[in-house]
Design a protein around this motif. Structure first.
Motif, PDB file in Angstrom:
ATOM      1  N   UNK A 133     -17.106  -6.050  26.487  1.00 63.52           N
ATOM      2  CA  UNK A 133     -15.883  -6.859  26.540  1.00 63.52           C
ATOM      3  C   UNK A 133     -15.936  -7.848  27.701  1.00 63.52           C
ATOM      4  N   UNK A 134     -16.495  -7.422  28.826  1.00 58.39           N
ATOM      5  CA  UNK A 134     -16.652  -8.324  29.969  1.00 58.39           C
ATOM      6  C   UNK A 134     -17.539  -9.506  29.606  1.00 58.39           C
ATOM      7  N   UNK A 135     -18.619  -9.228  28.884  1.00 59.97           N
ATOM      8  CA  UNK A 135     -19.536 -10.294  28.472  1.00 59.97           C
ATOM      9  C   UNK A 135     -18.813 -11.323  27.603  1.00 59.97           C
ATOM     10  N   UNK A 136     -18.038 -10.847  26.625  1.00 53.50           N
ATOM     11  CA  UNK A 136     -17.299 -11.765  25.764  1.00 53.50           C
ATOM     12  C   UNK A 136     -16.261 -12.557  26.560  1.00 53.50           C
ATOM     13  N   UNK A 137     -15.626 -11.898  27.508  1.00 53.73           N
ATOM     14  CA  UNK A 137     -14.622 -12.577  28.330  1.00 53.73           C
ATOM     15  C   UNK A 137     -15.257 -13.686  29.169  1.00 53.73           C
ATOM     16  N   UNK A 138     -16.428 -13.415  29.731  1.00 52.53           N
ATOM     17  CA  UNK A 138     -17.126 -14.420  30.528  1.00 52.53           C
ATOM     18  C   UNK A 138     -17.593 -15.596  29.672  1.00 52.53           C
ATOM     19  N   UNK A 139     -18.057 -15.289  28.470  1.00 51.38           N
ATOM     20  CA  UNK A 139     -18.494 -16.349  27.559  1.00 51.38           C
ATOM     21  C   UNK A 139     -17.324 -17.267  27.203  1.00 51.38           C
TER      22      UNK A 139
END
Length: 207
Positions: A195-201
């Protein structure tokens, strides 16, 4: 701020529900987290930017893949959906690139990837082929985001690159946790980093 906290809270509820085998609740809140990221992207980003469309498509495909993964159904279709989602994200970053290519970056990423692969080999011996395919897709994804960061040299591009690296770490943890042996708090680490990865993207396209 509140929108990002809502994304995090929905993600936590989803993981917690999945741990208690409440799959309907887990699927609903996981989908809700990604839907809120799409809303953030379209309300705070630039709808006329083709990269926004590609990332949106990637998130939609990720929703489908996540539901299949939560219910542990149609593993081949689930894997293919994850690959497709990453290719959509990659397209968004490749389209933002212009100018020459920094060749030392892919060489460094490839070298690190090979080292990590051989270190993980005893732990992923049953799923080598899917891991290699996933690794190749993630490699070019990291390359695209890293290339953009080196070219643009902005906070937004750095967040995108960190997001792709975080997604790669999440995929590696998933391979070990699901197919070899359980990691302590593994589901929280995997879902949290995912979820962090998607948020950063998403943040990289609106910052």
């Amino acid at each position: 701020m509140w929108s990002w906290l809502s994304v995090a809270l929905s993600g936590f509820i989803s993981v917690n529900a999945n741990e208690r085998s409440q799959y309907v609740q887990a699927a609903v809140f996981k989908t809700l987290s990604l839907c809120m990221l799409v809303i953030i992207l379209w309300t705070q980003g630039r709808p006329d930017d083709v990269s926004v469309w590609w990332v949106t498509l990637g998130i939609v495909v990720s929703m489908f893949a996540d539901i299949l993964h939560i219910y542990k159904k149609k593993k081949k279709l689930c894997f293919s959906a994850f690959i497709l989602a990453q290719l959509c994200y990659s397209a968004a970053y490749w389209l933002m690139l212009s100018g020459g290519i920094v060749w030392w970056l892919p060489a460094m990423l490839l070298a690190i990837g090979v080292v990590v692969f051989f270190l993980m080999l005893p732990k992923i011996d049953r799923v080598i082929f899917p891991v290699v395919i996933m690794g190749m897709v993630l490699f070019q994804f990291n390359w695209a985001a890293g290339e953009l960061w080196l070219t643009a040299d902005t906070v937004a591009s750095m967040m995108g690159f960190v997001g792709t690296l975080t997604l790669t770490c999440s995929a590696a943890l998933l391979a070990v946790h699901d197919y070899k042996h359980s990691i302590t708090y593994g589901r929280y680490l995997i879902s949290g980093s995912y979820l962090l990865a998607h948020s950063l993207i998403v943040a990289s396209l609106i910052t």
